[in-house]
Motif scaffolding. Structure first.
Motif, PDB file in Angstrom:
ATOM      1  N   CYS A 298       0.837  -1.193   0.000  1.00 41.49           N
ATOM      2  CA  CYS A 298       0.000   0.000   0.000  1.00 41.49           C
ATOM      3  C   CYS A 298       0.875   1.247   0.000  1.00 41.49           C
ATOM      4  CB  CYS A 298      -0.910   0.005   1.212  1.00 41.49           C
ATOM      5  SG  CYS A 298      -2.121   1.332   1.198  1.00 41.49           S
ATOM      6  N   VAL A 299       0.386   2.305  -0.615  1.00 39.54           N
ATOM      7  CA  VAL A 299       1.162   3.535  -0.708  1.00 39.54           C
ATOM      8  C   VAL A 299       1.420   4.146   0.669  1.00 39.54           C
ATOM      9  CG1 VAL A 299      -0.721   5.204  -0.966  1.00 39.54           C
ATOM     10  CG2 VAL A 299       1.454   5.596  -2.148  1.00 39.54           C
ATOM     11  N   GLU A 300       0.607   3.770   1.670  1.00 41.66           N
ATOM     12  CA  GLU A 300       0.824   4.277   3.030  1.00 41.66           C
ATOM     13  C   GLU A 300       1.933   3.530   3.768  1.00 41.66           C
ATOM     14  OE1 GLU A 300      -2.354   3.421   1.980  1.00 41.66           O
ATOM     15  OE2 GLU A 300      -3.819   4.863   2.766  1.00 41.66           O
ATOM     16  N   ALA A 301       2.683   2.685   3.053  1.00 43.05           N
ATOM     17  CA  ALA A 301       3.856   1.984   3.579  1.00 43.05           C
ATOM     18  C   ALA A 301       3.503   0.830   4.507  1.00 43.05           C
ATOM     19  CB  ALA A 301       4.823   2.958   4.270  1.00 43.05           C
ATOM     20  N   TRP A 302       2.380   0.145   4.228  1.00 43.10           N
ATOM     21  CA  TRP A 302       2.119  -1.127   4.892  1.00 43.10           C
ATOM     22  C   TRP A 302       1.847  -2.182   3.824  1.00 43.10           C
ATOM     23  CZ3 TRP A 302      -2.900  -2.862   3.913  1.00 43.10           C
ATOM     24  CH2 TRP A 302      -3.869  -1.895   3.664  1.00 43.10           C
ATOM     25  N   SER A 303       2.048  -3.427   4.192  1.00 44.89           N
ATOM     26  CA  SER A 303       1.911  -4.493   3.211  1.00 44.89           C
ATOM     27  C   SER A 303       1.313  -5.743   3.840  1.00 44.89           C
ATOM     28  CB  SER A 303       3.271  -4.816   2.574  1.00 44.89           C
ATOM     29  OG  SER A 303       4.176  -5.289   3.555  1.00 44.89           O
TER      30      SER A 303
ATOM     31  N   GLU B 117      12.736   4.037  -4.453  1.00 47.92           N
ATOM     32  CA  GLU B 117      13.526   5.238  -4.715  1.00 47.92           C
ATOM     33  C   GLU B 117      12.666   6.469  -4.988  1.00 47.92           C
ATOM     34  OE1 GLU B 117      16.241   4.364  -7.838  1.00 47.92           O
ATOM     35  OE2 GLU B 117      17.276   2.785  -6.722  1.00 47.92           O
ATOM     36  N   VAL B 118      11.369   6.286  -5.133  1.00 43.10           N
ATOM     37  CA  VAL B 118      10.470   7.416  -5.365  1.00 43.10           C
ATOM     38  C   VAL B 118       9.599   7.602  -4.132  1.00 43.10           C
ATOM     39  CG1 VAL B 118       8.599   8.343  -6.777  1.00 43.10           C
ATOM     40  CG2 VAL B 118      10.457   7.050  -7.849  1.00 43.10           C
TER      41      VAL B 118
ATOM     42  N   ARG C  50       4.798  12.947   1.164  1.00 45.43           N
ATOM     43  CA  ARG C  50       4.654  13.090   2.615  1.00 45.43           C
ATOM     44  C   ARG C  50       5.347  11.996   3.415  1.00 45.43           C
ATOM     45  NH1 ARG C  50      -1.245  12.869   3.123  1.00 45.43           N
ATOM     46  NH2 ARG C  50      -1.384  12.563   0.872  1.00 45.43           N
ATOM     47  N   TRP C  51       5.953  11.005   2.752  1.00 46.07           N
ATOM     48  CA  TRP C  51       6.665   9.964   3.481  1.00 46.07           C
ATOM     49  C   TRP C  51       7.549   9.170   2.528  1.00 46.07           C
ATOM     50  CZ3 TRP C  51       1.155   9.915   3.726  1.00 46.07           C
ATOM     51  CH2 TRP C  51       0.549   9.108   2.768  1.00 46.07           C
ATOM     52  N   SER C  52       8.496   8.471   3.098  1.00 45.87           N
ATOM     53  CA  SER C  52       9.400   7.631   2.307  1.00 45.87           C
ATOM     54  C   SER C  52       8.704   6.329   1.919  1.00 45.87           C
ATOM     55  CB  SER C  52      10.650   7.326   3.121  1.00 45.87           C
ATOM     56  OG  SER C  52      11.431   6.322   2.492  1.00 45.87           O
ATOM     57  N   GLN C  53       9.108   5.772   0.774  1.00 45.02           N
ATOM     58  CA  GLN C  53       8.615   4.462   0.367  1.00 45.02           C
ATOM     59  C   GLN C  53       9.726   3.413   0.428  1.00 45.02           C
ATOM     60  OE1 GLN C  53       5.624   3.906   0.155  1.00 45.02           O
ATOM     61  NE2 GLN C  53       4.442   5.426  -0.960  1.00 45.02           N
ATOM     62  N   ALA C  54      10.826   3.736   1.107  1.00 45.18           N
ATOM     63  CA  ALA C  54      11.977   2.847   1.139  1.00 45.18           C
ATOM     64  C   ALA C  54      11.749   1.601   1.982  1.00 45.18           C
ATOM     65  CB  ALA C  54      13.203   3.594   1.665  1.00 45.18           C
ATOM     66  N   SER C  55      10.820   1.659   2.928  1.00 54.48           N
ATOM     67  CA  SER C  55      10.520   0.494   3.752  1.00 54.48           C
ATOM     68  C   SER C  55       9.023   0.418   3.978  1.00 54.48           C
ATOM     69  CB  SER C  55      11.267   0.555   5.091  1.00 54.48           C
ATOM     70  OG  SER C  55      10.786   1.641   5.874  1.00 54.48           O
ATOM     71  N   GLU C  56       8.581  -0.714   4.507  1.00 55.91           N
ATOM     72  CA  GLU C  56       7.150  -0.935   4.720  1.00 55.91           C
ATOM     73  C   GLU C  56       6.936  -1.742   5.988  1.00 55.91           C
ATOM     74  OE1 GLU C  56       6.261  -4.577   1.741  1.00 55.91           O
ATOM     75  OE2 GLU C  56       7.505  -2.945   0.958  1.00 55.91           O
ATOM     76  N   ARG C  57       5.753  -1.650   6.550  1.00 56.21           N
ATOM     77  CA  ARG C  57       5.391  -2.434   7.734  1.00 56.21           C
ATOM     78  C   ARG C  57       4.530  -3.608   7.285  1.00 56.21           C
ATOM     79  NH1 ARG C  57       3.557   1.275  10.513  1.00 56.21           N
ATOM     80  NH2 ARG C  57       5.228   1.561  12.012  1.00 56.21           N
ATOM     81  N   ARG C  58       5.041  -4.816   7.445  1.00 53.90           N
ATOM     82  CA  ARG C  58       4.285  -6.009   7.087  1.00 53.90           C
ATOM     83  C   ARG C  58       3.256  -6.285   8.182  1.00 53.90           C
ATOM     84  NH1 ARG C  58       5.822  -9.974   3.810  1.00 53.90           N
ATOM     85  NH2 ARG C  58       6.131  -8.239   2.375  1.00 53.90           N
TER      86      ARG C  58
END
Length: 333
Positions: A146-151, A284-285, A289-297
């Motif tokens: 998800c674009v909000e950095a969760w997966s 890398e993009v 409003r937030w980084s996409q370099a990592s995510e919360r599973r």
């Protein structure tokens, strides 16, 4: 000696959500009628909608007949079903993650009409029963980002979008595929006004290039965890494109159209600087409003656990990279 070399897109043990969930998978399948490695799940009568239980109306799902996923010897764990069906983005039913499960329980999916039209030799329409009978169903285990950095890791059930498009016989002039969600403000409270629905102008629309739509990974899902989709997850049919951010996976689809022009897409219309047409997962993009370099599973440990992992290009599905050869994926995000 045979050596099994998994694809780059295979869900690796270091990325899995919760091994305990996987260990329960055999019992879950057995309870649904799964017998043997090549067997199919037993189907129940084709009923859909909601039923009344303890004076509370609850959306009803049913077991599906499908080919189970073929997995490697590696541990394959899914996000717990309870998390998948209670943590959703579906603004038609509200903007909070818990709104869809609360507001979608009376959603009626039968009768349903899905039209396939546009630049095609043989346009056609599917009804509710057709969604489960026109194409063989299979299970696919996909990572979803998800674009909000969760997966999540989800056991989707469905069929290739390519199979449906081939049935329509696209004309040579067709370059894109557009999608449209049901528009029914009586059932979908978020559609009643733009304030209630997060500022979106409904119906929700999405689009893919034709070659993206025809890729073997692109799925039209009609179920998860062995059953038909819950309303909050996009019943009765939704798009799943696992190498793209979740907002591309349009839910409750009623119209698929082949076109020669790039179609408008809802979140790109609403905020073009934040939600590009391609929406390929790219660490890398950054979102503005937030980084996409990592995510919360999301796992059984809870939404706010420290279960963070590095985000992979194309969400780890390297086999789609050739679709974008020569493109600037920072500009075409």
């Amino acid at each position: 000696m045979l050596i099994n070399v998994p694809k780059a897109s295979a869900v690796k043990e270091s990325e899995i959500t919760d091994e305990k969930v996987y260990n329960q998978r055999r019992d879950i399948l057995k309870s649904m009628g799964f017998i043997g490695a090549s067997a199919l799940l037993t189907s129940q009568p084709a009923q859909a909608g909601f039923f009344t239980s303890d004076d509370k109306k609850t959306f009803k799902t049913r077991a599906l007949e499908y080919t189970p996923a073929v997995t490697s010897q590696q541990s394959q764990a899914f996000t717990p079903e309870e998390k998948i069906i209670t943590h959703n983005n579906f603004y038609e039913f509200g903007t909070a993650k818990s709104d869809p499960v609360e507001n979608a329980q009376q959603f009626k999916v039968n009768p349903w009409r899905l039209s396939v039209e546009g630049l095609a030799e043989t346009p056609f329409t599917l009804n509710y029963d057709d969604l489960f009978s026109q194409f063989p169903l299979e299970e696919r285990i996909y990572r979803m980002r998800c674009v909000e950095a969760w997966s999540m890791v989800v056991p989707w059930i469905g069929f290739s979008l390519a199979a449906l498009i081939k049935k329509a016989k696209p004309l040579s002039s067709a370059k894109y595929v557009s999608f449209e969600t049901l528009y029914d403000p009586k059932q979908m409270p978020g559609q009643k006004n733009r304030f209630a629905g997060g500022g979106i102008e409904y119906p929700y629309v999405e689009g893919l290039r034709l070659d993206e739509a025809m890729h073997p990974l692109t799925l039209l899902s009609v179920g998860l965890y062995g059953k038909t989709l819950p309303a909050q997850n996009g019943a009765p049919i939704r798009l799943v494109v696992p190498w793209k951010y979740g907002f591309k996976s349009i839910k409750s689809i009623t119209r698929i159209r082949l076109t020669d022009k790039r179609p408008p897409t809802t979140w790109n219309i609403l905020a073009a600087s934040e939600y590009g047409f391609y929406a390929n997962v790219n660490p890398e993009v950054s979102h503005p409003r937030w980084s996409q370099a990592s995510e919360r599973r999301i796992s059984s440990a809870g939404l706010f656990s420290r279960n963070r992992i590095d985000t992979k290009m194309f969400n780890g599905y390297d086999e789609v990279a050739s679709l974008y050869q020569g493109m600037d994926l920072r500009k075409n995000f």
